[in-house]
Design a protein around this motif. Structure first.
Motif, PDB file in Angstrom:
ATOM      1  N   CYS A 133       0.832  -1.209   0.000  1.00 34.37           N
ATOM      2  CA  CYS A 133       0.000   0.000   0.000  1.00 34.37           C
ATOM      3  C   CYS A 133       0.862   1.253   0.000  1.00 34.37           C
ATOM      4  CB  CYS A 133      -0.920   0.012   1.212  1.00 34.37           C
ATOM      5  SG  CYS A 133      -2.209  -1.244   1.184  1.00 34.37           S
ATOM      6  N   LEU A 134       1.944   1.199   0.751  1.00 31.77           N
ATOM      7  CA  LEU A 134       2.848   2.350   0.820  1.00 31.77           C
ATOM      8  C   LEU A 134       3.495   2.618  -0.538  1.00 31.77           C
ATOM      9  CD1 LEU A 134       3.944   4.418   2.835  1.00 31.77           C
ATOM     10  CD2 LEU A 134       5.813   2.840   3.337  1.00 31.77           C
ATOM     11  N   LYS A 135       3.921   1.558  -1.200  1.00 35.01           N
ATOM     12  CA  LYS A 135       4.528   1.705  -2.514  1.00 35.01           C
ATOM     13  C   LYS A 135       3.535   2.239  -3.537  1.00 35.01           C
ATOM     14  CE  LYS A 135       7.965  -1.948  -1.801  1.00 35.01           C
ATOM     15  NZ  LYS A 135       8.391  -3.320  -2.178  1.00 35.01           N
ATOM     16  N   ALA A 136       2.266   1.850  -3.369  1.00 34.33           N
ATOM     17  CA  ALA A 136       1.222   2.296  -4.296  1.00 34.33           C
ATOM     18  C   ALA A 136       0.690   3.675  -3.942  1.00 34.33           C
ATOM     19  CB  ALA A 136       0.082   1.282  -4.315  1.00 34.33           C
ATOM     20  N   GLY A 137       1.128   4.198  -2.815  1.00 29.73           N
ATOM     21  CA  GLY A 137       0.638   5.509  -2.382  1.00 29.73           C
ATOM     22  C   GLY A 137      -0.777   5.472  -1.837  1.00 29.73           C
ATOM     23  N   ASP A 138      -1.275   4.283  -1.480  1.00 28.79           N
ATOM     24  CA  ASP A 138      -2.637   4.138  -0.952  1.00 28.79           C
ATOM     25  C   ASP A 138      -2.561   4.225   0.574  1.00 28.79           C
ATOM     26  OD1 ASP A 138      -5.218   3.528  -0.302  1.00 28.79           O
ATOM     27  OD2 ASP A 138      -5.376   1.782  -1.632  1.00 28.79           O
ATOM     28  N   LEU A 139      -2.590   5.437   1.075  1.00 31.43           N
ATOM     29  CA  LEU A 139      -2.374   5.648   2.500  1.00 31.43           C
ATOM     30  C   LEU A 139      -3.592   5.271   3.338  1.00 31.43           C
ATOM     31  CD1 LEU A 139      -0.368   8.980   2.323  1.00 31.43           C
ATOM     32  CD2 LEU A 139       0.481   6.633   2.485  1.00 31.43           C
ATOM     33  N   LEU A 140      -4.788   5.341   2.767  1.00 28.48           N
ATOM     34  CA  LEU A 140      -5.971   4.911   3.501  1.00 28.48           C
ATOM     35  C   LEU A 140      -5.925   3.401   3.743  1.00 28.48           C
ATOM     36  CD1 LEU A 140      -8.826   7.008   1.891  1.00 28.48           C
ATOM     37  CD2 LEU A 140      -7.631   7.411   4.043  1.00 28.48           C
ATOM     38  N   ALA A 141      -5.537   2.646   2.709  1.00 26.44           N
ATOM     39  CA  ALA A 141      -5.414   1.194   2.868  1.00 26.44           C
ATOM     40  C   ALA A 141      -4.279   0.864   3.836  1.00 26.44           C
ATOM     41  CB  ALA A 141      -5.176   0.533   1.511  1.00 26.44           C
ATOM     42  N   TYR A 142      -3.218   1.666   3.793  1.00 20.64           N
ATOM     43  CA  TYR A 142      -2.113   1.476   4.741  1.00 20.64           C
ATOM     44  C   TYR A 142      -2.622   1.641   6.174  1.00 20.64           C
ATOM     45  CZ  TYR A 142       2.203   2.151   7.323  1.00 20.64           C
ATOM     46  OH  TYR A 142       3.211   2.030   8.262  1.00 20.64           O
ATOM     47  N   SER A 143      -3.427   2.672   6.391  1.00 25.66           N
ATOM     48  CA  SER A 143      -3.976   2.925   7.721  1.00 25.66           C
ATOM     49  C   SER A 143      -4.873   1.779   8.174  1.00 25.66           C
ATOM     50  CB  SER A 143      -4.760   4.239   7.714  1.00 25.66           C
ATOM     51  OG  SER A 143      -5.271   4.537   8.988  1.00 25.66           O
ATOM     52  N   ASP A 144      -5.645   1.204   7.250  1.00 20.47           N
ATOM     53  CA  ASP A 144      -6.487   0.054   7.589  1.00 20.47           C
ATOM     54  C   ASP A 144      -5.622  -1.126   8.035  1.00 20.47           C
ATOM     55  OD1 ASP A 144      -8.848   1.380   7.043  1.00 20.47           O
ATOM     56  OD2 ASP A 144      -8.970   0.651   4.969  1.00 20.47           O
ATOM     57  N   GLY A 145      -4.540  -1.373   7.313  1.00 13.50           N
ATOM     58  CA  GLY A 145      -3.636  -2.451   7.685  1.00 13.50           C
ATOM     59  C   GLY A 145      -3.005  -2.204   9.044  1.00 13.50           C
ATOM     60  N   ASN A 146      -2.670  -0.955   9.287  1.00  9.92           N
ATOM     61  CA  ASN A 146      -2.107  -0.558  10.564  1.00  9.92           C
ATOM     62  C   ASN A 146      -3.071  -0.901  11.711  1.00  9.92           C
ATOM     63  OD1 ASN A 146      -0.135   1.285  12.139  1.00  9.92           O
ATOM     64  ND2 ASN A 146      -2.124   2.214  12.544  1.00  9.92           N
ATOM     65  N   ALA A 147      -4.352  -0.600  11.516  1.00  6.79           N
ATOM     66  CA  ALA A 147      -5.355  -0.898  12.543  1.00  6.79           C
ATOM     67  C   ALA A 147      -5.496  -2.407  12.745  1.00  6.79           C
ATOM     68  CB  ALA A 147      -6.692  -0.286  12.138  1.00  6.79           C
ATOM     69  N   ARG A 148      -5.476  -3.171  11.651  1.00  7.65           N
ATOM     70  CA  ARG A 148      -5.581  -4.636  11.762  1.00  7.65           C
ATOM     71  C   ARG A 148      -4.405  -5.202  12.544  1.00  7.65           C
ATOM     72  NH1 ARG A 148      -6.910  -4.175   6.337  1.00  7.65           N
ATOM     73  NH2 ARG A 148      -4.895  -5.028   5.684  1.00  7.65           N
ATOM     74  N   MET A 149      -3.221  -4.651  12.314  1.00  4.24           N
ATOM     75  CA  MET A 149      -2.037  -5.163  13.003  1.00  4.24           C
ATOM     76  C   MET A 149      -2.133  -4.936  14.506  1.00  4.24           C
ATOM     77  SD  MET A 149       1.994  -4.501  12.363  1.00  4.24           S
ATOM     78  CE  MET A 149       1.909  -5.679  11.030  1.00  4.24           C
ATOM     79  N   HIS A 150      -2.490  -3.715  14.894  1.00  5.33           N
ATOM     80  CA  HIS A 150      -2.604  -3.430  16.327  1.00  5.33           C
ATOM     81  C   HIS A 150      -3.671  -4.314  16.968  1.00  5.33           C
ATOM     82  CE1 HIS A 150       0.015   0.105  17.145  1.00  5.33           C
ATOM     83  NE2 HIS A 150      -0.034   0.201  15.829  1.00  5.33           N
ATOM     84  N   ALA A 151      -4.788  -4.505  16.278  1.00  3.56           N
ATOM     85  CA  ALA A 151      -5.860  -5.335  16.824  1.00  3.56           C
ATOM     86  C   ALA A 151      -5.396  -6.779  17.012  1.00  3.56           C
ATOM     87  CB  ALA A 151      -7.082  -5.283  15.908  1.00  3.56           C
ATOM     88  N   LYS A 152      -4.630  -7.295  16.055  1.00  8.28           N
ATOM     89  CA  LYS A 152      -4.166  -8.678  16.155  1.00  8.28           C
ATOM     90  C   LYS A 152      -3.144  -8.835  17.278  1.00  8.28           C
ATOM     91  CE  LYS A 152      -5.180 -11.690  14.096  1.00  8.28           C
ATOM     92  NZ  LYS A 152      -6.159 -12.776  14.377  1.00  8.28           N
ATOM     93  N   ILE A 153      -2.280  -7.853  17.464  1.00 10.70           N
ATOM     94  CA  ILE A 153      -1.305  -7.924  18.559  1.00 10.70           C
ATOM     95  C   ILE A 153      -2.022  -7.933  19.904  1.00 10.70           C
ATOM     96  CG2 ILE A 153       0.544  -6.645  19.743  1.00 10.70           C
ATOM     97  CD1 ILE A 153       1.463  -5.715  16.947  1.00 10.70           C
ATOM     98  N   ILE A 154      -3.035  -7.089  20.031  1.00  6.20           N
ATOM     99  CA  ILE A 154      -3.806  -7.056  21.278  1.00  6.20           C
ATOM    100  C   ILE A 154      -4.512  -8.395  21.492  1.00  6.20           C
ATOM    101  CG2 ILE A 154      -5.783  -5.971  22.423  1.00  6.20           C
ATOM    102  CD1 ILE A 154      -4.961  -3.371  20.869  1.00  6.20           C
TER     103      ILE A 154
END
Length: 240
Positions: A133-154
């Motif tokens: 997502c970062l390479k594609a410049g899709d920052l909204l999708a990047y943010s979604d992935g970021n949220a999924r990662m934090h949720a999975k760690i918790i």
């Protein structure tokens, strides 16, 4: 007319009570979701009559729901003015972010001890998606992935108290959950920080996982502090 047997009357009353509690719980879930998702805005009035119609429950149940949400810090009730969605101040938002950082650092430490291979694989896959997502410049999708990662760690932490407290803190941050990049280059640095966290969890190194998460979330607090400063631009936004 024959009298209703006492035992049947008790069962009927108990059934009505159960249905009433279920309806109240459903109303609570719906109203909480509307607040957390931002469908009801900070300072918006919560009128009992309107909520009773919208949620399909009586006003007594509405009062119970509002009391529960007030205990969670999502609603405030003022004498002679009724209830409204609570507004979190910028100073309080910073405090919430700092507290959440400490709790998520604990969650990362526990995840390093308890994460399953499947959960680690999910984190690795999410990292790869975030990088794409970062390479594609899709920052909204990047943010979604970021949220999924934090949720999975918790989730992987298996720490129920931290999970509950983090959820409560997140629910109060509706006004500050923005969906774009803070500053140029922040997403790239964020990806590096997340990679270190996942590396430590995969290595089952609790101290390194805690330190990596604490380092990452300290930047979030710093950014929020900058965002709420008088110099902040309206486009300055926070993501975890």
């Amino acid at each position: 007319m024959d009298a209703v047997p006492p035992q049947q009357s008790v069962r009927t009353t108990a059934g009505r009570n159960v249905r009433g509690r279920m309806a109240a719980d459903e109303a609570y879930t719906r109203l909480r979701e509307d607040i957390v998702r931002g469908r009801l805005m900070p300072n918006q009035r919560l009128v009992e009559v309107d909520l009773s119609l919208t949620l399909g429950v009586g006003r007594t149940a509405v009062r119970t729901v509002l009391a529960r949400l007030e205990q969670e810090g999502l609603v405030v009730h003022e004498p002679n003015r009724g209830a409204r969605v609570r507004m979190v101040t910028e100073a309080e938002a910073l405090e919430i972010t700092q507290a959440r950082g400490a709790l998520e650092a604990l969650a990362a430490r526990e995840a390093a001890l308890h994460a399953t291979p499947a959960e680690v694989a999910f984190l690795r896959e999410t990292l790869a998606q975030m990088s794409a997502c970062l390479k594609a410049g899709d920052l909204l999708a990047y943010s979604d992935g970021n949220a999924r990662m934090h949720a999975k760690i918790i989730e992987a932490s298996r720490h129920q108290t931290a999970t509950r407290l983090i959820a409560g803190l997140k629910a109060q941050m509706v006004r500050f959950q923005y969906r774009t990049v803070l500053v140029p280059g922040r997403s790239a640095r964020s990806l590096v920080e997340h990679t270190r966290i996942v590396d430590a969890i995969q290595a089952a190194d609790p101290a390194a996982a805690e330190a990596a998460m604490r380092y990452h979330l300290s930047h979030v607090a710093d950014t929020l502090r900058e965002m709420t400063s008088p110099r902040a631009s309206p486009s300055d936004l926070v993501h975890f």
